[in-house]
Design a protein around this motif. Structure first.
Motif, PDB file in Angstrom:
ATOM      1  N   CYS A  51      -2.836  14.042  -0.038  1.00 51.45           N
ATOM      2  CA  CYS A  51      -2.792  12.952   0.930  1.00 51.45           C
ATOM      3  C   CYS A  51      -3.069  13.458   2.343  1.00 51.45           C
ATOM      4  CB  CYS A  51      -1.428  12.277   0.870  1.00 51.45           C
ATOM      5  SG  CYS A  51      -1.324  10.821   1.882  1.00 51.45           S
ATOM      6  N   SER A 108     -12.205   1.222  -0.677  1.00 56.47           N
ATOM      7  CA  SER A 108     -11.399   0.274   0.104  1.00 56.47           C
ATOM      8  C   SER A 108     -10.936   0.873   1.426  1.00 56.47           C
ATOM      9  CB  SER A 108     -10.195  -0.209  -0.711  1.00 56.47           C
ATOM     10  OG  SER A 108      -9.256   0.820  -0.872  1.00 56.47           O
ATOM     11  N   CYS A 109     -10.843   2.196   1.493  1.00 53.47           N
ATOM     12  CA  CYS A 109     -10.439   2.865   2.733  1.00 53.47           C
ATOM     13  C   CYS A 109     -11.632   3.246   3.598  1.00 53.47           C
ATOM     14  CB  CYS A 109      -9.602   4.097   2.413  1.00 53.47           C
ATOM     15  SG  CYS A 109      -8.000   3.701   1.680  1.00 53.47           S
ATOM     16  N   GLN A 167       0.840  -1.190   0.000  1.00 53.52           N
ATOM     17  CA  GLN A 167       0.000   0.000   0.000  1.00 53.52           C
ATOM     18  C   GLN A 167       0.880   1.246   0.000  1.00 53.52           C
ATOM     19  OE1 GLN A 167      -3.272  -0.111   2.615  1.00 53.52           O
ATOM     20  NE2 GLN A 167      -3.333   2.077   2.898  1.00 53.52           N
ATOM     21  N   VAL A 213     -10.211   3.221  -4.520  1.00 48.61           N
ATOM     22  CA  VAL A 213      -9.342   3.466  -3.369  1.00 48.61           C
ATOM     23  C   VAL A 213     -10.171   4.023  -2.212  1.00 48.61           C
ATOM     24  CG1 VAL A 213      -7.443   4.905  -2.504  1.00 48.61           C
ATOM     25  CG2 VAL A 213      -7.231   3.757  -4.717  1.00 48.61           C
ATOM     26  N   ALA A 214     -11.040   4.977  -2.509  1.00 48.98           N
ATOM     27  CA  ALA A 214     -11.890   5.562  -1.463  1.00 48.98           C
ATOM     28  C   ALA A 214     -12.772   4.490  -0.824  1.00 48.98           C
ATOM     29  CB  ALA A 214     -12.743   6.686  -2.046  1.00 48.98           C
ATOM     30  N   HIS A 235      -5.823   9.980  -6.277  1.00 52.26           N
ATOM     31  CA  HIS A 235      -5.774   8.740  -5.496  1.00 52.26           C
ATOM     32  C   HIS A 235      -5.439   9.045  -4.037  1.00 52.26           C
ATOM     33  CE1 HIS A 235      -5.112   7.043  -9.571  1.00 52.26           C
ATOM     34  NE2 HIS A 235      -5.804   6.021  -9.092  1.00 52.26           N
ATOM     35  N   LYS A 236      -4.503   9.987  -3.836  1.00 50.99           N
ATOM     36  CA  LYS A 236      -4.079  10.349  -2.480  1.00 50.99           C
ATOM     37  C   LYS A 236      -5.226  11.005  -1.719  1.00 50.99           C
ATOM     38  CE  LYS A 236       0.114   9.026  -3.432  1.00 50.99           C
ATOM     39  NZ  LYS A 236       0.596   7.732  -2.979  1.00 50.99           N
ATOM     40  N   ARG A 291      -7.633   8.346  -0.772  1.00 51.03           N
ATOM     41  CA  ARG A 291      -7.091   7.515   0.311  1.00 51.03           C
ATOM     42  C   ARG A 291      -7.247   8.201   1.674  1.00 51.03           C
ATOM     43  NH1 ARG A 291      -4.423   3.333  -0.282  1.00 51.03           N
ATOM     44  NH2 ARG A 291      -3.697   3.742  -2.388  1.00 51.03           N
ATOM     45  N   SER A 292      -7.155   9.531   1.676  1.00 45.13           N
ATOM     46  CA  SER A 292      -7.272  10.260   2.941  1.00 45.13           C
ATOM     47  C   SER A 292      -8.711  10.684   3.241  1.00 45.13           C
ATOM     48  CB  SER A 292      -6.363  11.493   2.922  1.00 45.13           C
ATOM     49  OG  SER A 292      -6.856  12.469   2.023  1.00 45.13           O
ATOM     50  N   GLY A 293      -9.608  10.490   2.277  1.00 44.93           N
ATOM     51  CA  GLY A 293     -11.011  10.846   2.489  1.00 44.93           C
ATOM     52  C   GLY A 293     -11.263  12.341   2.465  1.00 44.93           C
ATOM     53  N   CYS A 352       1.508   7.493   2.802  1.00 45.68           N
ATOM     54  CA  CYS A 352       0.866   8.796   2.705  1.00 45.68           C
ATOM     55  C   CYS A 352       1.366   9.655   3.848  1.00 45.68           C
ATOM     56  CB  CYS A 352      -0.647   8.615   2.772  1.00 45.68           C
ATOM     57  SG  CYS A 352      -1.552  10.071   2.320  1.00 45.68           S
TER      58      CYS A 352
END
Length: 163
Positions: A39, A105-106, A2, A102-103, A68-69, A72-74, A5
């Motif tokens: 991120c 999965s997080c 993974q 990605v969102a 994507h970052k 990943r951080s929402g 970040c």
């Protein structure tokens, strides 16, 4: 594996202090200041980067772009800025995942829904534009065809039928 970040402000400060260009990979992972801002959910810094001409689709060593970052951080704020700056929401990272995936999965359901809605809207708009272009082409062809029928030997027909 993974992607890492770094959400620490110190990382962004260090990148800015070294004076690197906005699109230069700022760290060993190929992450630019825009990657780190997205991120870290730092929308104001990301906005500044966008105004300085950052490439919103630049990928790091994981194949991830700033979108994507942000996913990943929402960070809905960063996602919104990137979408408004024409970031490619269909771009896949090295693992074949889009920012929406990605969102999800997080666990950032709202971010995933937002990206899905934007994608649907963009696809619908693209199809509508394509249809309008096809209609314009057909109309132009019909107009050219009708115009050619009304001309005889370079002269226009008179309304009484004589040339």
């Amino acid at each position: 594996m993974q992607p890492l970040c770094d959400s620490d402000c110190d990382g962004l400060s260090a990148l800015m202090e070294c004076g690197g260009a906005v699109n230069s990979p700022g760290d060993t992972m190929g992450q630019s200041p825009a990657h780190l801002a997205a991120c870290g959910g730092q929308a104001f810094f990301l906005l500044w980067q966008l105004h300085t001409g950052v490439d919103v689709n630049q990928q790091d060593c994981f194949g991830e772009a700033p979108i994507h970052k942000a996913a990943r951080s929402g960070s809905m704020e960063c996602l919104s800025l990137l979408v408004a700056s024409d970031a490619r929401i269909d771009m896949c990272n090295r693992d074949g995942h889009t920012a929406e995936e990605v969102a999800l999965s997080c666990g950032f359901i709202d971010c995933a829904r937002y990206l899905a809605t934007v994608k649907l809207t963009q696809d619908t708009f693209s199809r509508a534009q394509s249809s309008m272009h096809d209609l314009k082409e057909t109309a132009a062809q019909l107009k050219r065809g009708k115009c050619c029928q009304s001309v005889s030997h370079g002269k226009r027909r008179r309304s009484d039928g004589f040339v």
